[in-house]
Design a protein around this motif. Structure first.
Motif, PDB file in Angstrom:
ATOM      1  N   ILE A 195     -11.909   7.461   4.969  1.00 51.96           N
ATOM      2  CA  ILE A 195     -11.786   6.069   4.558  1.00 51.96           C
ATOM      3  C   ILE A 195     -11.084   5.305   5.681  1.00 51.96           C
ATOM      4  CG2 ILE A 195      -9.636   6.583   3.337  1.00 51.96           C
ATOM      5  CD1 ILE A 195     -12.128   3.920   2.191  1.00 51.96           C
ATOM      6  N   ARG A 196     -11.562   4.104   5.960  1.00 49.27           N
ATOM      7  CA  ARG A 196     -10.924   3.257   6.969  1.00 49.27           C
ATOM      8  C   ARG A 196     -10.853   1.828   6.442  1.00 49.27           C
ATOM      9  NH1 ARG A 196     -13.686   3.080  12.715  1.00 49.27           N
ATOM     10  NH2 ARG A 196     -15.339   2.062  11.494  1.00 49.27           N
ATOM     11  N   VAL A 234      -3.367  11.209   7.505  1.00 44.78           N
ATOM     12  CA  VAL A 234      -3.365   9.758   7.367  1.00 44.78           C
ATOM     13  C   VAL A 234      -2.941   9.143   8.690  1.00 44.78           C
ATOM     14  CG1 VAL A 234      -2.363   7.801   6.145  1.00 44.78           C
ATOM     15  CG2 VAL A 234      -2.759   9.963   4.934  1.00 44.78           C
ATOM     16  N   GLY A 235      -3.605   8.067   9.083  1.00 47.29           N
ATOM     17  CA  GLY A 235      -3.222   7.328  10.268  1.00 47.29           C
ATOM     18  C   GLY A 235      -3.102   5.860   9.930  1.00 47.29           C
ATOM     19  N   ALA A 236      -3.023   5.020  10.923  1.00 46.10           N
ATOM     20  CA  ALA A 236      -2.905   3.579  10.705  1.00 46.10           C
ATOM     21  C   ALA A 236      -4.220   3.032  10.160  1.00 46.10           C
ATOM     22  CB  ALA A 236      -2.556   2.893  12.017  1.00 46.10           C
ATOM     23  N   GLY A 237      -4.240   2.736   8.871  1.00 47.50           N
ATOM     24  CA  GLY A 237      -5.427   2.165   8.251  1.00 47.50           C
ATOM     25  C   GLY A 237      -6.558   3.135   8.033  1.00 47.50           C
ATOM     26  N   ARG A 268      -8.177  10.369  14.924  1.00 48.65           N
ATOM     27  CA  ARG A 268      -7.851   9.678  16.176  1.00 48.65           C
ATOM     28  C   ARG A 268      -8.953   8.691  16.551  1.00 48.65           C
ATOM     29  NH1 ARG A 268      -8.420  12.873  21.678  1.00 48.65           N
ATOM     30  NH2 ARG A 268     -10.577  12.313  21.187  1.00 48.65           N
ATOM     31  N   THR A 269     -10.190   9.107  16.383  1.00 53.91           N
ATOM     32  CA  THR A 269     -11.309   8.269  16.804  1.00 53.91           C
ATOM     33  C   THR A 269     -11.488   7.058  15.914  1.00 53.91           C
ATOM     34  OG1 THR A 269     -12.443  10.240  17.662  1.00 53.91           O
ATOM     35  CG2 THR A 269     -13.774   8.273  17.356  1.00 53.91           C
ATOM     36  N   ILE A 270     -11.395   7.238  14.596  1.00 53.33           N
ATOM     37  CA  ILE A 270     -11.658   6.098  13.715  1.00 53.33           C
ATOM     38  C   ILE A 270     -10.524   5.075  13.745  1.00 53.33           C
ATOM     39  CG2 ILE A 270     -13.164   7.435  12.224  1.00 53.33           C
ATOM     40  CD1 ILE A 270     -10.997   7.609  10.160  1.00 53.33           C
ATOM     41  N   THR A 271      -9.331   5.495  14.150  1.00 55.30           N
ATOM     42  CA  THR A 271      -8.240   4.520  14.305  1.00 55.30           C
ATOM     43  C   THR A 271      -8.283   3.849  15.677  1.00 55.30           C
ATOM     44  OG1 THR A 271      -6.747   6.323  14.959  1.00 55.30           O
ATOM     45  CG2 THR A 271      -6.717   5.647  12.655  1.00 55.30           C
ATOM     46  N   ALA A 272      -8.703   4.590  16.686  1.00 55.64           N
ATOM     47  CA  ALA A 272      -8.762   4.026  18.037  1.00 55.64           C
ATOM     48  C   ALA A 272      -9.974   3.124  18.234  1.00 55.64           C
ATOM     49  CB  ALA A 272      -8.803   5.152  19.072  1.00 55.64           C
ATOM     50  N   ARG A 273     -11.029   3.342  17.441  1.00 51.17           N
ATOM     51  CA  ARG A 273     -12.257   2.560  17.580  1.00 51.17           C
ATOM     52  C   ARG A 273     -12.602   1.917  16.232  1.00 51.17           C
ATOM     53  NH1 ARG A 273     -16.805   6.340  19.458  1.00 51.17           N
ATOM     54  NH2 ARG A 273     -17.890   4.335  19.691  1.00 51.17           N
ATOM     55  N   PRO A 274     -11.839   0.943  15.792  1.00 51.84           N
ATOM     56  CA  PRO A 274     -12.018   0.389  14.443  1.00 51.84           C
ATOM     57  C   PRO A 274     -13.358  -0.278  14.203  1.00 51.84           C
ATOM     58  CG  PRO A 274     -10.503  -0.966  15.726  1.00 51.84           C
ATOM     59  CD  PRO A 274     -10.717   0.283  16.513  1.00 51.84           C
ATOM     60  N   ASP A 275     -14.055  -0.662  15.254  1.00 51.04           N
ATOM     61  CA  ASP A 275     -15.351  -1.316  15.092  1.00 51.04           C
ATOM     62  C   ASP A 275     -16.523  -0.339  15.169  1.00 51.04           C
ATOM     63  OD1 ASP A 275     -14.291  -3.931  14.812  1.00 51.04           O
ATOM     64  OD2 ASP A 275     -14.003  -4.041  16.985  1.00 51.04           O
ATOM     65  N   MET A 303       0.839  -1.197   0.000  1.00 46.96           N
ATOM     66  CA  MET A 303       0.000   0.000   0.000  1.00 46.96           C
ATOM     67  C   MET A 303       0.877   1.251   0.000  1.00 46.96           C
ATOM     68  SD  MET A 303      -3.062  -0.815   2.700  1.00 46.96           S
ATOM     69  CE  MET A 303      -4.086  -2.273   2.574  1.00 46.96           C
ATOM     70  N   SER A 304       0.374   2.309  -0.609  1.00 49.72           N
ATOM     71  CA  SER A 304       1.080   3.588  -0.565  1.00 49.72           C
ATOM     72  C   SER A 304       0.061   4.709  -0.598  1.00 49.72           C
ATOM     73  CB  SER A 304       2.049   3.719  -1.747  1.00 49.72           C
ATOM     74  OG  SER A 304       1.336   3.769  -2.969  1.00 49.72           O
ATOM     75  N   ILE A 305       0.391   5.808   0.065  1.00 48.30           N
ATOM     76  CA  ILE A 305      -0.494   6.970   0.123  1.00 48.30           C
ATOM     77  C   ILE A 305       0.295   8.213  -0.265  1.00 48.30           C
ATOM     78  CG2 ILE A 305      -1.932   8.422   1.596  1.00 48.30           C
ATOM     79  CD1 ILE A 305      -2.504   5.997   3.309  1.00 48.30           C
ATOM     80  N   THR A 306      -0.283   9.009  -1.187  1.00 48.83           N
ATOM     81  CA  THR A 306       0.307  10.288  -1.564  1.00 48.83           C
ATOM     82  C   THR A 306      -0.722  11.380  -1.310  1.00 48.83           C
ATOM     83  OG1 THR A 306      -0.366   9.850  -3.861  1.00 48.83           O
ATOM     84  CG2 THR A 306       1.920   9.375  -3.263  1.00 48.83           C
ATOM     85  N   LEU A 307      -0.239  12.564  -0.998  1.00 49.99           N
ATOM     86  CA  LEU A 307      -1.116  13.660  -0.577  1.00 49.99           C
ATOM     87  C   LEU A 307      -0.519  14.997  -0.984  1.00 49.99           C
ATOM     88  CD1 LEU A 307      -3.299  15.050   1.280  1.00 49.99           C
ATOM     89  CD2 LEU A 307      -1.750  14.615   3.201  1.00 49.99           C
TER      90      LEU A 307
END
Length: 273
Positions: free
Chosen positions: A103-104, A22-25, A59-66, A1-5
């Motif tokens: 996006i997550r 961008v964060g983890a996932g 922060r929220t969407i990475t900390a609460r993936p479900d 995977m790669s991300i450009t911005l």
């Protein structure tokens, strides 16, 4: 995977009210809305609102993936409101607002959210591209802006008509029959467009502010597939240069009527290849 911005303000001497991170996932992109320099009831400003909301949402969407993305957005909006309700008039009719796309990627699924007129482009491995854009703001403003669009962009008459348009549009914000956008009321998050796709079916996902997507949806110089191809081969900077070149061809909005001759432009491309 790669991300450009890439992200650039409308003009070099102006503040960029877009925000992307961008964060983890996960990735988010926001386009702050309001009238810079006008009374908004907020001492912080539009860029503060979009960047603060974006950081809290990521922060929220990475900390609460479900947790559903709309729930995460509602929580982030409540946090932002609490951060400045003591110093600012969050009930002001022109209080800062922002579009939101996110996006997550989690457990083999790509989840997305769109609120306001920024765009999520899902590019499938077979070549099909699907653009998800919340068009309720455009639909609500179509009749209101008809007379404004006959005037040269940037002229005194256009500036006055734009102010009237924004005032009228504010009365339709975050209410049934109008449009929904991230602002002081967390309830707006419940009206976001959400969905998901199997990660294995996707080649990439792109997030675009309307300043970057106008090459397709305003100027009709390219298709969504063209945009995805350009982002994948030359990167977001190349897309924004193409947008600036098109804007320069029509600085007064005669060919392409628009509220701003140039706009903040932000593009994020996440390749799963």
């Amino acid at each position: 995977m790669s991300i450009t911005l890439a992200s650039t303000p409308a003009n070099a001497d102006e503040e960029n009210e877009d925000f992307a991170a961008v964060g983890a996932g996960a990735a988010v992109l926001l386009d702050g809305a309001g009238v810079a320099g006008a009374d908004t009831g907020c001492v912080h400003g539009i860029a503060w609102f979009s960047s603060t909301l974006g950081a809290l949402l990521l922060r929220t969407i990475t900390a609460r993936p479900d947790a559903p993305l709309a729930d995460c957005l509602a929580g982030a909006l409540a946090e932002v409101r609490s951060l400045h309700s003591g110093t600012c008039d969050v009930g002001h009719p022109a209080s800062p607002t922002s579009t939101v796309v996110a996006i997550r990627v989690h457990e083999g699924t790509a989840e997305y959210l769109a609120l306001g007129d920024s765009t999520v482009v899902l590019a499938e491995r077979g070549g099909k591209c699907t653009a998800v854009t919340d068009r309720r703001l455009d639909d609500a403003g179509r009749e209101l802006r008809r007379s404004m669009d006959t005037l040269p962009t940037g002229s005194a008459e256009h500036v006055a008509a734009l102010a009237e348009f924004r005032t009228a549009l504010t009365s339709l914000r975050n209410r049934p029959g109008g449009f929904w956008i991230a602002g002081p009321d967390p309830e707006a998050a419940r009206h976001a467009l959400t969905g998901s796709a199997p990660l294995a079916s996707l080649d990439s996902v792109s997030l675009l502010s309307d300043g970057a997507s106008r090459l397709v949806d305003r100027f009709a110089f390219a298709s969504w597939a063209d945009i995805v191809g350009l982002l994948g081969s030359a990167g977001p900077d190349a897309l924004i240069r193409r947008v600036r070149a098109a804007e320069s061809q029509d600085p007064v909005g005669k060919r392409w009527p628009r509220g701003k001759s140039r706009d903040d432009a932000t593009a994020l491309h996440w390749s799963f290849a």
